[in-house]
Design a protein around this motif. Structure first.
Motif, PDB file in Angstrom:
ATOM      1  N   GLN A  27      -7.023   0.449  -2.826  1.00 15.05           N
ATOM      2  CA  GLN A  27      -6.468   0.684  -4.151  1.00 15.05           C
ATOM      3  C   GLN A  27      -7.211   1.845  -4.802  1.00 15.05           C
ATOM      4  O   GLN A  27      -8.434   1.885  -4.839  1.00 15.05           O
ATOM      5  N   GLN A  33      -2.595   2.509  -7.638  1.00 13.45           N
ATOM      6  CA  GLN A  33      -1.630   2.374  -6.547  1.00 13.45           C
ATOM      7  C   GLN A  33      -2.365   2.120  -5.232  1.00 13.45           C
ATOM      8  O   GLN A  33      -3.524   2.474  -5.073  1.00 13.45           O
ATOM      9  N   HIS A  34      -1.661   1.522  -4.308  1.00 13.47           N
ATOM     10  CA  HIS A  34      -2.244   1.203  -3.012  1.00 13.47           C
ATOM     11  C   HIS A  34      -1.846   2.252  -1.988  1.00 13.47           C
ATOM     12  O   HIS A  34      -0.748   2.806  -2.023  1.00 13.47           O
ATOM     13  N   PRO A 101       0.199  -7.761  -2.583  1.00 16.86           N
ATOM     14  CA  PRO A 101      -1.264  -7.757  -2.677  1.00 16.86           C
ATOM     15  C   PRO A 101      -1.902  -8.836  -1.807  1.00 16.86           C
ATOM     16  O   PRO A 101      -1.538 -10.001  -1.872  1.00 16.86           O
TER      17      PRO A 101
END
Length: 149
Positions: A27, A33-34, A101
């Motif tokens: 992250q 954002q990932h 997630p």
């Protein structure tokens, strides 16, 4: 440091990749954002692990059901993280379009479930082999006594 593919800031470090959850996403601390290693980078890491894993298992002599799964799982996770950590400046990142997630807690639960399943399968297989071995061991002294007569 490497640039985040979403915000283009050089903020993702080797530590982010090393401590990433099981899905390998990091992250961005700036945009939230990932991102993960791009396809080519994942392919390179996977090939290196696939080539080195059989050699390590042959060297260590680990070929027994549940132990093989546990040792393979540990070697694969550690080797992939270390290789990604070492080669991060040369690898690229890609954004993760729809990220589910997976945090450290969930990663530990998944690993625990895999290890528990490995031990259950190992115990089941061992009980099948040990029961045949104990029968053979119990019959062997009688056969030896018959030969001595």
């Amino acid at each position: 440091m490497i640039a985040c593919p979403n915000c283009k800031r050089r903020i993702i470090t080797r530590r982010d990749i090393l401590y990433a959850p099981l899905d390998g996403t990091a992250q961005c601390r700036a945009c939230g954002q990932h991102s993960r290693l791009d396809t080519f980078s994942r392919w390179v890491v996977s090939c290196l692990v696939a080539v080195s894993l059989p050699a390590l298992l042959l060297t260590w002599g680990v070929f027994y059901s549940g132990h093989l799964l546990v040792v393979s799982m540990i070697v694969i996770i550690v080797a992939a993280r270390v290789m990604a950590w070492l080669a991060l400046p040369f690898f690229g990142l890609e954004p993760v379009p729809s990220h589910i997630p997976l945090d450290r807690r969930q990663s530990v639960i998944i690993l625990s479930a895999l290890v528990a399943a490995a031990f259950v399968l190992d115990a089941f297989i061992a009980s099948r082999f040990e029961s045949e071995d104990t029968i053979r061991d119990a019959e062997a002294p009688a056969a030896i006594r018959n030969l001595q007569r």
